[in-house]
Design an enzyme around this catalytic site. Structure first.
Site, PDB file in Angstrom:
ATOM      1  N   GLY A 479      46.215  36.697  44.275  1.00  0.00           N
ATOM      2  CA  GLY A 479      46.134  35.295  43.902  1.00  0.00           C
ATOM      3  C   GLY A 479      46.363  35.063  42.428  1.00  0.00           C
ATOM      4  O   GLY A 479      46.314  33.933  41.948  1.00  0.00           O
ATOM      5  N   LYS A 713      47.782  41.442  27.677  1.00  0.00           N
ATOM      6  CA  LYS A 713      46.448  42.008  27.793  1.00  0.00           C
ATOM      7  C   LYS A 713      45.773  41.692  29.124  1.00  0.00           C
ATOM      8  O   LYS A 713      44.757  42.302  29.452  1.00  0.00           O
ATOM      9  CB  LYS A 713      45.561  41.501  26.648  1.00  0.00           C
ATOM     10  CG  LYS A 713      45.910  42.069  25.273  1.00  0.00           C
ATOM     11  CD  LYS A 713      44.881  41.585  24.270  1.00  0.00           C
ATOM     12  CE  LYS A 713      45.053  42.246  22.918  1.00  0.00           C
ATOM     13  NZ  LYS A 713      43.994  41.800  21.969  1.00  0.00           N
ATOM     14  N   GLY A 714      46.285  40.744  29.861  1.00  0.00           N
ATOM     15  CA  GLY A 714      45.671  40.387  31.138  1.00  0.00           C
ATOM     16  C   GLY A 714      44.675  39.262  30.986  1.00  0.00           C
ATOM     17  O   GLY A 714      43.957  39.171  29.985  1.00  0.00           O
ATOM     18  N   GLU A 717      40.084  38.575  34.133  1.00  0.00           N
ATOM     19  CA  GLU A 717      38.642  38.710  33.912  1.00  0.00           C
ATOM     20  C   GLU A 717      38.107  37.889  32.749  1.00  0.00           C
ATOM     21  O   GLU A 717      36.997  37.364  32.807  1.00  0.00           O
ATOM     22  CB  GLU A 717      38.288  40.190  33.678  1.00  0.00           C
ATOM     23  CG  GLU A 717      37.737  40.905  34.881  1.00  0.00           C
ATOM     24  CD  GLU A 717      38.835  41.519  35.740  1.00  0.00           C
ATOM     25  OE1 GLU A 717      38.506  42.085  36.791  1.00  0.00           O
ATOM     26  OE2 GLU A 717      40.008  41.418  35.371  1.00  0.00           O
TER      27      GLU A 717
END
Length: 752
Positions: A479, A713-714, A717
């Site tokens: 997702g 870096k994403g 989270e």
């Protein structure tokens, strides 16, 4: 130092833009199929019978009435199940903590509430469900121990560390003496409740028995390699005998990292009956496994009157199962986020009669940063220093644990931009000083931090003569928009329209890639795709340069760009060739390449890589009723290069919503007399609804990082970390009541 790889086109046509999901149409029209939706000839359906006790043993199972129901094929229990190759060993997977993973229907022992004790297999789901209600199980029950604080006295430091989870560092300085001598002290205990993931899609597995004796398995999983590894270990199969697929996933948040017991049961039944079997768990049964563990933490901060930290002590305790040592990185963040000369971090586990907890979005950081950032807010009030200024006073550009600088850290820019957007300068710092009619108004803020990771990954790309590109590897799209960003990267690399690129994911027949989690997918699989595309681009260029009369004959590869289906000399588009013409004229049907990516060891020797954020929250609280509304959140994120501003923003929005849930709503309630979670449904387990969510503003702060070739870096989270603390701090500002026990509910506010 990592080498930056630019797309072969030299032009970021799609990367960095707000692009809609390429998989969106399939999802909204129902064409996307999930694990419990794939059909097969003569498909049987399994329904799990769950244990009625938490701890003890099964003394008898009477399945006669169930087996007499027309359409029932078999009731499988520990007494009649077929032997399996791996029953003498633990069924390992890629993210298992130390210990012996749970084995369904292994013996008569009951280790946790809701443990599967039988599987009823029938010709359809309704028949299986009805027959399951007729299975009678007798037990010899023992007293369960599920109260974490009651078991604190027997807590322990896990002897074997979990892969990927750093143990707390050795203490440095003398935190005890420094705290005792500090002018300003804050020392408090903080609690966070158990939380269950509750994705919309329940866990399901469909095992299809093929004519050649192999198996095609559709599983709800965040990484199909995990399902394949688990099945080959448990059933003594070879990888080529088991193809696992998970093309779409209706939410995971970490509960899909490990294979759950329905996968084992579906394969067990398929082998036993030699027919295809599907097992879908109910919402109630999804409470019988992985969850974010509740934790008790003590944070002690010592500072001088200027707010400079003199001592940090952070201790955490959470529960694990009797059979595995589940571990999280909870306390380490307190040694990384701020500079301090005296730090002591400790972390312990307590054995409980529950299922093993599991990773839930930003595992460890959600728990540990809540405690740290709430304590920092308490220190801000104790020193009468603005919370932002206090954090700036203790700012560090170097990781104190590893003694290495951060590759990038734009946290100060997050403070500045977030505060400006939020209007922080208008805040009256005194608690209970701001009102809106009958409601108290509170403003709070907190920092967030998460690891910027990259894992080994590969990807295969195939360019066909008609100018179509297929990209694929085995990672999943949970997702987060992975289908879309990989399509963007590939399209840019070869100068193709996005609609000419097809991305395939979630299939063990594709190139090997890690599970989707940890915010590492973009860096890992994205880099692999880029490298594979560059390889294909070089192949195409060599063919083009070899054409008779080629305008590229005397040009080096580094001087060309791929744009709009052409290979052209940079700055001189008149010197170009059409990519499809090159393949047609050279008689080339396909060009293929597999790219591999791995972490840059040279970079890791010199730098540390983390994402950072500054979260600002406004709450409004009815003074008489104690009802809290989160009316505004501003989340300023420093996460390197943003590949797709639309899907990245969506990730932060979802993470903030989960943070609001953690702060105000989510609590899996254990009845310690029964050892059972009692609110095992979405009616009684509260998650934020539409009416709970108001304005969420996301800022992506410009940041350059070289931790990986893409510079990303994403963002999966980081959006949740610190959100609960910002809300908690806002509640204190509004009410003058410090609630250190999440979730913050009406009763806690009124009783404070």
């Amino acid at each position: 130092m990592a080498t930056q790889i630019s797309p072969a086109s030299g032009r970021d046509t799609f990367v960095g833009r707000a692009m809609s999901r390429v998989d969106g149409p399939a999802k909204v029209t129902g064409l996307a199929k999930y694990a419990g939706e794939f059909a097969a000839p003569n498909l049987a359906h399994g329904y799990v019978v769950s244990s009625a006790i938490t701890k003890g043993r099964i003394t008898a199972i009477d399945a006669a009435a169930a087996e007499a129901v027309p359409g029932v094929f078999k009731v499988i229990t520990h007494e009649n199940r077929p032997s399996i190759a791996g029953e003498a060993e633990a069924y390992q997977d890629m993210v298992a903590p130390p210990g012996a993973p749970f084995r369904a229907l292994y013996d008569e022992t009951i280790a946790f509430s809701g443990q599967p004790v039988a599987l009823v297999v029938a010709e359809d789901f309704d028949t299986a469900r009805y027959a399951a209600s007729l299975v009678r199980v007798s037990y010899e029950a023992e007293t369960p121990h599920t109260d974490l604080e009651a078991q604190a006295g027997s807590s322990y430091d896990p002897p074997e560390k979990r892969d990927g989870i750093k143990p707390p560092p050795e203490p440095w300085g003398d935190a005890g003496s420094a705290f005792d001598g500090a002018a300003i002290k804050v020392s408090q205990q903080y609690r966070i409740a158990h939380e269950h993931h509750n994705p919309m899609e329940p866990h399901a597995s469909t095992v299809v028995v093929e004519d050649d004796g192999t198996y095609t398995v559709y599983d709800k999983i965040q990484g199909v390699a995990n399902s394949q590894l688990y099945l080959t270990n448990a059933f003594g199969l070879k990888p080529e005998q088991v193809r696992c697929l998970s093309p779409y996933m209706g939410g995971g948040f970490g509960c899909g990292l490990r294979p759950q017991y329905q996968l084992f049961l579906a394969m067990l039944a398929a082998q036993d009956l030699n027919r295809s079997v599907r097992v879908v768990l109910t919402r109630d049964q999804m409470w019988s496994f992985t969850y974010r563990p509740g934790a008790v933490q003590t944070v002690s901060l010592g500072a001088d009157t200027s707010g400079n930290l003199q001592a940090i002590r952070h201790d955490a305790l959470h529960g694990t199962s009797q059979y595995e040592d589940y571990q999280e990185n909870i306390v380490n963040w307190s040694g990384i986020l701020y500079g301090c000369d005296n730090v002591e971090l400790t972390y312990r586990l307590a054995k409980l009669d529950t299922a093993t907890p599991g990773d839930m979005r930003a595992p460890g950081a959600v728990t540990g940063v809540f405690a740290l950032e709430t304590a920092m807010d308490e220190l801000a009030y104790a020193t009468r220093i603005d919370p932002i200024q206090l954090r700036i006073a203790n700012y560090t550009d170097t990781d104190p644990v590893e003694e290495k600088p951060f590759g990038s850290k734009a946290l100060k820019a997050c403070f500045r931009q977030g505060a400006e957007r939020f209007g922080w300068s208008k805040r009256n710092p005194e608690p209970r000083s701001m009102r809106d009619g009958k409601e108290l108004v509170g403003w709070g803020m907190a920092c967030g931090i998460w690891e910027a990771l990259m894992m080994e990954s590969s990807a295969k790309v195939t360019l066909t003569a008609d100018g179509r590109l297929e990209v694929g590897n085995s990672t999943g799209d949970i997702g987060t928009g992975t289908y879309t960003i990989l399509t963007q990267i590939a399209a840019d690399a070869l100068g193709l329209p996005m609609e000419h690129v097809t991305t395939k994911l979630g299939d063990t027949d594709l190139a090997k890639a890690p599970v989707a989690g940890g915010s590492w997918t973009a860096a890992s699989s994205g880099t692999a795709v880029m490298k594979a595309c560059r390889d294909v681009a070089e192949q195409a260029f060599k063919l083009a340069r070899g054409l008779e009369g080629s305008p590229l004959a005397n040009v080096d590869f580094e001087r060309v760009v791929f744009s709009k289906g052409r290979i052209e000399v940079a700055g001189d588009p008149a010197k170009s060739v059409v990519l499809t013409d090159v393949m047609r004229q050279t008689g080339t049907e396909t060009l293929e390449a597999t790219g591999s990516a791995s972490p840059d060891k040279d970079f890791a020797k010199q730098y540390e890589a983390y994402t950072h954020s500054a979260v600002f929250a406004e709450v409004k609280i009815d003074e008489e009723l104690g009802i809290v509304r989160v009316t505004r959140v501003v989340s300023a994120i420093a996460a390197g290069k943003i590949l797709n501003t639309k899907t990245a923003r969506s990730q932060i929005l979802g993470a903030v919503v989960m943070g609001i849930g953690s702060a105000l709503h989510e609590e899996s309630m254990l009845d310690h007399r029964l050892g059972r979670f009692m609110n095992r449904n979405l009616g009684e387990y509260h998650v934020p609804a539409n009416a709970d969510i108001h304005d969420i503003d996301v800022i992506f702060v410009d940041e350059e990082d070289k931790a990986n070739p893409l510079g990303v870096k994403g963002v999966g989270e980081i959006g949740i970390v610190g959100t609960a603390a910002a809300i908690s701090n806002a509640v204190f500002h509004a009410t003058g009541k410090r609630i250190r026990d999440l979730p913050i509910t009406v009763d806690k506010i009124l009783a404070a």
